[in-house]
Design a protein around this motif. Structure first.
Motif, mmCIF file in Angstrom:
data_model
loop_
_atom_site.group_PDB
_atom_site.id
_atom_site.type_symbol
_atom_site.label_atom_id
_atom_site.label_comp_id
_atom_site.label_asym_id
_atom_site.label_seq_id
_atom_site.Cartn_x
_atom_site.Cartn_y
_atom_site.Cartn_z
ATOM 1 N N GLY A 268 6.708 -22.453 31.642
ATOM 2 C CA GLY A 268 6.348 -21.066 31.659
ATOM 3 C C GLY A 268 7.258 -20.130 31.975
ATOM 4 N N THR A 269 8.471 -20.500 32.295
ATOM 5 C CA THR A 269 9.646 -19.614 32.418
ATOM 6 C C THR A 269 9.701 -18.704 31.103
ATOM 7 N N LEU A 270 9.928 -17.439 31.296
ATOM 8 C CA LEU A 270 10.338 -16.688 30.167
ATOM 9 C C LEU A 270 11.738 -16.693 30.093
ATOM 10 N N PHE A 271 12.269 -16.855 28.744
ATOM 11 C CA PHE A 271 13.710 -16.826 28.539
ATOM 12 C C PHE A 271 14.148 -15.893 27.528
ATOM 13 N N ILE A 272 15.140 -15.081 27.784
ATOM 14 C CA ILE A 272 15.210 -14.131 26.986
ATOM 15 C C ILE A 272 17.138 -13.895 26.719
ATOM 16 N N ASN A 273 17.544 -13.739 25.706
ATOM 17 C CA ASN A 273 18.985 -13.938 25.183
ATOM 18 C C ASN A 273 19.004 -12.521 24.209
#
Length: 359
Positions: A268-273
Motif C-alpha cells: 500500500g505504500t505509494l512510490f514516486i520517481n
C-alpha cells in the motif's frame, strides 16, 4: 541585424532556422541542432546576451538522426544539446575524435538540463577534451509540483474520475480517496527538488522524513522540516509515501536503490520517481511493482521513450507520464538563461555549471 531568422530546406522538408548575427563570420559559431518547441521562445529571448560574443544558429525542430545532427553542427565551436542522446560515435564525430581536435570542431556542449550523464558519456567527453555544462536547480519547483500532481492522481484518481463521468458514469464507493494529511512522506534525496517537495508536503499536513546520507547539509533538514533518517531501509519501511529525488551520478547514485531496499516497502505504500530511473538497480522496481501491492507513479524510465511493449505499461494501479516533470514555463525561462550564461562563460574563459572540463 540582431537577431534574424530565415527558412532553409533540409532532408525532411522545410526546417526553420533562427540565426543571430549571421554576417559576423569573425565570431565563433554556436549551433543547437535540435530543440523542443517549448524551448524556442525562451531561448530566443536570452540570445541578445551573446551579442558580439558568438553567432547562434538554432534549428527549430527536433531530431535524433545522428548524421543530421553532425551535418547541422559542422563548423560549430559550441553545441547546445536540446535533448538528443549523443552516442559515443556521434560525440567523437562532433569533437573531431581526438583531444584538442582541429579548429572548428565542437569544444563545448551545453546540455539543456541537469541529468547530462543520461545523455552523454562524460568519461569519453573528458578523454576527448570537450567541456560539458548543464543547468542546475532550474526545475526545482516544476518537478516538485509534478511530484504532487502524480501523488494526487494516486490518492484521488482525478483523471480516472473525469474520464468516467464524461463517459456517462458516476463514481461509487470503490473510488474513495486517500487523505495525505497525517501520512508520512519519505524523501530519498533532499536536494533542491526534494527540499521543495518537503515544504509542499508539510503544507498538506504530512509528516516528512528524509534519508541522511552524509552529503546533505544538516541545516537543510531543519529548513525543509524533514526528520533525518540514517538508514534507507528504515526510511522506506516507515513511510506511507516514498519519493525519489536523487541526481544520477556515476559511481555514486547509479543503481543505489536496490531490490533489498525496495523489499522494505510495506503493501500500500505509494512510490514516486521523478528523478532518474537509473538511480534504482536495473529490474528492481519492476520486480517489486509486479507483486501488485504498491501503487506507483513514474515520470522516468530506463529506456525513453518507453517502449510500447514495456511491462510497466501492463501493471494495473500505476500512473505513467512521459518525463515531463521539468517542463513548465518558469523552468524553461531559467533553463535557457543558464544555458546562454554557460556559453558566455566559456567564451570569456570562465567556468559556470561545468560538469566536465576540457582541460
Amino acid at each position: 541585424m540582431f537577431p534574424f531568422s530565415h527558412r532553409t530546406p533540409n532532408v525532411v522538408g522545410m526546417t526553420e532556422i533562427y540565426e543571430t548575427q549571421p554576417e559576423r563570420t569573425d565570431l565563433p559559431l554556436v549551433v543547437m541542432p535540435a530543440v523542443f518547441d517549448s524551448m524556442i521562445g525562451p531561448l530566443k529571448a536570452q540570445l541578445p546576451a551573446l551579442k558580439d560574443v558568438a553567432r547562434v544558429r538554432l534549428y527549430q525542430d527536433f531530431t535524433e538522426d545522428e548524421d543530421l545532427i553532425a551535418e547541422r553542427t559542422a563548423g560549430a565551436t559550441v553545441m547546445i544539446n536540446g535533448g538528443p542522446h549523443l552516442s559515443d560515435d556521434l560525440l567523437r564525430r562532433l569533437s573531431g575524435g581526438v583531444r584538442g581536435g582541429e579548429g572548428g570542431k565542437v569544444r563545448c556542449i551545453v546540455f539543456s538540463g541537469t541529468g547530462v550523464a543520461s545523455y552523454i558519456n562524460l568519461a569519453l567527453a573528458r578523454e576527448l577534451g570537450v567541456r560539458i555544462c548543464n543547468a542546475v536547480h532550474y526545475g526545482d519547483n516544476a518537478v516538485a509540483e509534478h511530484t504532487f500532481a502524480l501523488l494526487l492522481e494516486l490518492v484521488r484518481r482525478v483523471g480516472e474520475l473525469d474520464h468516467g463521468i464524461k463517459e456517462g458514469g458516476w463514481a461509487g464507493p470503490h473510488m474513495d480517496g486517500l487523505q495525505l494529511a497525517g501520512r508520512r512522506l519519505g524523501i530519498i534525496g533532499l536536494g533542491g527538488i526534494g527540499s521543495t517537495v518537503a515544504r509542499i508536503a508539510r503544507a498538506f499536513g504530512m509528516d516528512v522524513a528524509a534519508w541522511r546520507t552524509g552529503h546533505t547539509p544538516a541545516e537543510r533538514f531543519a529548513e525543509s522540516g524533514a526528520t533525518p533518517i540514517d538508514d534507507l531501509d528504515e526510511l522506506i519501511a516507515g513511510s506511507d509515501v516514498v519519493s525519489v529525488h536523487l541526481p544520477l551520478i556515476d559511481g555514486a547514485t547509479r543503481g543505489l536503490i536496490t531490490a533489498d531496499n525496495l523489499a522494505h516497502l510495506k503493501p500500500g505504500t505509494l512510490f514516486i520517481n521523478t528523478a532518474r530511473a537509473e538511480v534504482i538497480a536495473p529490474g528492481a522496481l519492476l520486480a517489486r511493482l509486479e507483486q501488485g501491492d504498491i501503487p506507483a507513479a513514474l515520470d522516468v524510465y530506463d529506456h525513453e521513450p518507453l517502449p510500447a511493449d514495456d511491462p510497466l505499461r501492463r501493471i494495473p494501479g500505476i500512473v505513467l507520464t512521459p518525463h515531463v516533470g521539468w517542463r513548465t514555463d518558469g523552468a524553461f525561462r531559467e533553463l535557457t538563461r543558464q544555458m546562454v550564461a554557460c556559453i558566455g562563460a566559456y567564451f570569456a574563459g570562465d567556468d559556470l555549471n561545468v560538469v566536465v572540463s576540457e582541460c
